[in-house]
Design a protein around this motif. Structure first.
Motif, PDB file in Angstrom:
ATOM      1  N   PRO A   3       6.322   6.924  61.961  1.00 47.41           N
ATOM      2  CA  PRO A   3       7.216   7.661  62.501  1.00 47.41           C
ATOM      3  C   PRO A   3       6.985   9.148  63.217  1.00 47.41           C
ATOM      4  N   GLU A   4       7.889   9.455  63.483  1.00 51.69           N
ATOM      5  CA  GLU A   4       7.687  10.007  64.642  1.00 51.69           C
ATOM      6  C   GLU A   4       7.869  11.649  64.416  1.00 51.69           C
ATOM      7  N   PHE A   5       7.335  12.500  64.163  1.00 53.70           N
ATOM      8  CA  PHE A   5       6.753  13.979  63.979  1.00 53.70           C
ATOM      9  C   PHE A   5       7.063  15.003  64.886  1.00 53.70           C
ATOM     10  N   ARG A   6       7.368  15.764  64.232  1.00 52.04           N
ATOM     11  CA  ARG A   6       7.422  17.052  65.821  1.00 52.04           C
ATOM     12  C   ARG A   6       6.646  17.500  66.336  1.00 52.04           C
ATOM     13  N   ALA A   7       6.448  17.530  67.407  1.00 49.71           N
ATOM     14  CA  ALA A   7       4.868  17.659  67.899  1.00 49.71           C
ATOM     15  C   ALA A   7       4.296  19.287  66.777  1.00 49.71           C
ATOM     16  N   PRO A   8       3.706  19.876  66.117  1.00 52.74           N
ATOM     17  CA  PRO A   8       2.882  20.407  65.634  1.00 52.74           C
ATOM     18  C   PRO A   8       2.570  22.081  66.657  1.00 52.74           C
ATOM     19  N   PRO A   9       2.915  23.033  65.631  1.00 55.35           N
ATOM     20  CA  PRO A   9       2.939  24.141  66.467  1.00 55.35           C
ATOM     21  C   PRO A   9       1.129  24.064  66.518  1.00 55.35           C
ATOM     22  N   ALA A  10       0.588  25.207  67.063  1.00 51.78           N
ATOM     23  CA  ALA A  10      -0.640  25.519  67.614  1.00 51.78           C
ATOM     24  C   ALA A  10      -1.390  26.024  66.613  1.00 51.78           C
ATOM     25  N   ALA A  11      -2.565  24.943  65.806  1.00 48.18           N
ATOM     26  CA  ALA A  11      -3.320  26.490  64.229  1.00 48.18           C
ATOM     27  C   ALA A  11      -2.567  27.728  64.379  1.00 48.18           C
ATOM     28  N   PRO A  12      -2.193  28.249  62.740  1.00 48.32           N
ATOM     29  CA  PRO A  12      -2.278  29.692  62.922  1.00 48.32           C
ATOM     30  C   PRO A  12      -3.831  30.517  63.460  1.00 48.32           C
ATOM     31  N   PRO A  13      -4.013  31.707  63.545  1.00 49.79           N
ATOM     32  CA  PRO A  13      -5.197  32.212  63.967  1.00 49.79           C
ATOM     33  C   PRO A  13      -6.020  32.766  62.284  1.00 49.79           C
ATOM     34  N   ASP A  14      -6.800  32.674  62.497  1.00 45.78           N
ATOM     35  CA  ASP A  14      -7.652  32.860  61.015  1.00 45.78           C
ATOM     36  C   ASP A  14      -8.191  34.037  61.362  1.00 45.78           C
ATOM     37  N   ARG A  15      -7.660  34.860  60.437  1.00 42.28           N
ATOM     38  CA  ARG A  15      -7.673  36.336  60.192  1.00 42.28           C
ATOM     39  C   ARG A  15      -7.868  36.363  59.264  1.00 42.28           C
ATOM     40  N   PRO A  16      -9.223  37.437  58.156  1.00 44.14           N
ATOM     41  CA  PRO A  16      -9.718  37.271  57.253  1.00 44.14           C
ATOM     42  C   PRO A  16      -8.884  37.847  56.076  1.00 44.14           C
ATOM     43  N   THR A  17      -7.466  38.030  56.290  1.00 40.87           N
ATOM     44  CA  THR A  17      -6.541  38.196  55.015  1.00 40.87           C
ATOM     45  C   THR A  17      -6.028  36.942  54.285  1.00 40.87           C
ATOM     46  N   ILE A  18      -5.180  37.064  53.187  1.00 45.89           N
ATOM     47  CA  ILE A  18      -4.736  36.055  52.260  1.00 45.89           C
ATOM     48  C   ILE A  18      -4.356  35.459  52.581  1.00 45.89           C
ATOM     49  N   ASP A  19      -3.418  36.405  53.861  1.00 43.55           N
ATOM     50  CA  ASP A  19      -2.039  36.208  54.263  1.00 43.55           C
ATOM     51  C   ASP A  19      -1.871  34.966  55.392  1.00 43.55           C
ATOM     52  N   ALA A  20      -2.579  35.322  56.179  1.00 42.88           N
ATOM     53  CA  ALA A  20      -3.359  34.852  57.085  1.00 42.88           C
ATOM     54  C   ALA A  20      -3.649  33.092  56.475  1.00 42.88           C
ATOM     55  N   ARG A  21      -5.287  33.274  55.848  1.00 41.51           N
ATOM     56  CA  ARG A  21      -5.426  32.008  55.516  1.00 41.51           C
ATOM     57  C   ARG A  21      -4.217  31.074  54.554  1.00 41.51           C
ATOM     58  N   ARG A  57      -2.209  29.126  57.433  1.00 42.94           N
ATOM     59  CA  ARG A  57      -3.299  28.524  58.096  1.00 42.94           C
ATOM     60  C   ARG A  57      -3.386  27.076  56.978  1.00 42.94           C
ATOM     61  N   HIS A  58      -3.776  27.535  55.264  1.00 42.63           N
ATOM     62  CA  HIS A  58      -3.208  26.542  54.566  1.00 42.63           C
ATOM     63  C   HIS A  58      -2.186  25.708  54.330  1.00 42.63           C
ATOM     64  N   VAL A  59      -0.848  25.721  54.755  1.00 47.65           N
ATOM     65  CA  VAL A  59       0.271  25.566  54.978  1.00 47.65           C
ATOM     66  C   VAL A  59       0.280  24.503  55.952  1.00 47.65           C
ATOM     67  N   TRP A  60      -0.445  25.014  57.169  1.00 46.62           N
ATOM     68  CA  TRP A  60      -0.554  23.987  58.419  1.00 46.62           C
ATOM     69  C   TRP A  60      -1.001  23.027  58.299  1.00 46.62           C
ATOM     70  N   ALA A  61      -2.413  23.387  57.869  1.00 46.05           N
ATOM     71  CA  ALA A  61      -3.443  22.271  57.618  1.00 46.05           C
ATOM     72  C   ALA A  61      -2.820  21.262  56.227  1.00 46.05           C
ATOM     73  N   VAL A  62      -1.661  22.092  55.714  1.00 48.07           N
ATOM     74  CA  VAL A  62      -1.674  20.532  54.182  1.00 48.07           C
ATOM     75  C   VAL A  62      -0.382  19.479  54.541  1.00 48.07           C
ATOM     76  N   GLU A  63       0.381  20.459  55.983  1.00 52.12           N
ATOM     77  CA  GLU A  63       1.849  19.432  56.456  1.00 52.12           C
ATOM     78  C   GLU A  63       0.499  18.589  57.270  1.00 52.12           C
ATOM     79  N   ARG A  64      -0.466  19.044  58.120  1.00 54.05           N
ATOM     80  CA  ARG A  64      -0.740  17.330  59.022  1.00 54.05           C
ATOM     81  C   ARG A  64      -1.918  16.712  58.556  1.00 54.05           C
TER      82      ARG A  64
END
Length: 166
Positions: free
Chosen positions: A56-74, A77-84
């Protein structure tokens, strides 16, 4: 419920398994069961791709979101990671698989003692991802275990407090 497409009869057996697994996701009795069945569906997709020699051909993913010490930021990143990780399962993409695991294997946020369940689930998510980085696991089983852990955390009854500063 998609019918077999004309000209694709060579893949009808694999397509039937994919449809069967998709139906099973829709009839799951619990969220945990749906997560495990989603992983089983992903495995059926991967097996079809491998057997037919089609990637399958997936779109090129965006860069991983920045890691910041907040729940929203984490969580972003988790959504990005699970998609990968999903791409790594379905498409057999080692770099996507590794990128997703690397993000989830980072140290969990330091939860307050009152958020003990979330803290334990965050550690579990980290541990599953970290173990998978260091050995060649059954990708679909690992994906299912990660989805179950994510769902359990999101189902906790109390809204999370922001983690404590380090």
């Amino acid at each position: 419920a998609a019918p077999d497409e004309a000209g694709l009869s060579a893949w009808s057996a694999q397509a039937a398994v994919v449809r069967e697994r998709a139906t099973a996701v829709g009839t799951a009795a619990t969220v945990e069961e749906a997560c495990q069945r989603t992983a089983s569906l992903a495995a059926a997709c991967a097996r079809c791709h491998a057997e037919t020699g089609v990637s399958p051909e997936f779109r090129a993913p965006p860069a991983a979101p920045p890691d910041r010490p907040t729940i929203d930021a984490r969580m972003t990143r988790h959504v990005w990671a699970v998609e990968r990780i999903r791409e790594g399962v379905i498409g057999g993409d080692d770099s996507a698989w590794r990128a997703g695991l690397d993000v989830l294997a980072q140290a969990p946020l330091p939860w307050r003692a009152s958020d003990g369940a979330r803290g334990a689930l965050a550690k579990q998510l980290h541990d599953v991802a970290d173990r998978a980085r260091h050995r060649a696991p059954d990708r679909a089983r690992t994906y299912g275990e990660l989805l179950v852990t994510c769902a359990a955390c999101h189902a906790t009854a109390t809204p999370p407090a922001e983690p404590q500063p380090r």
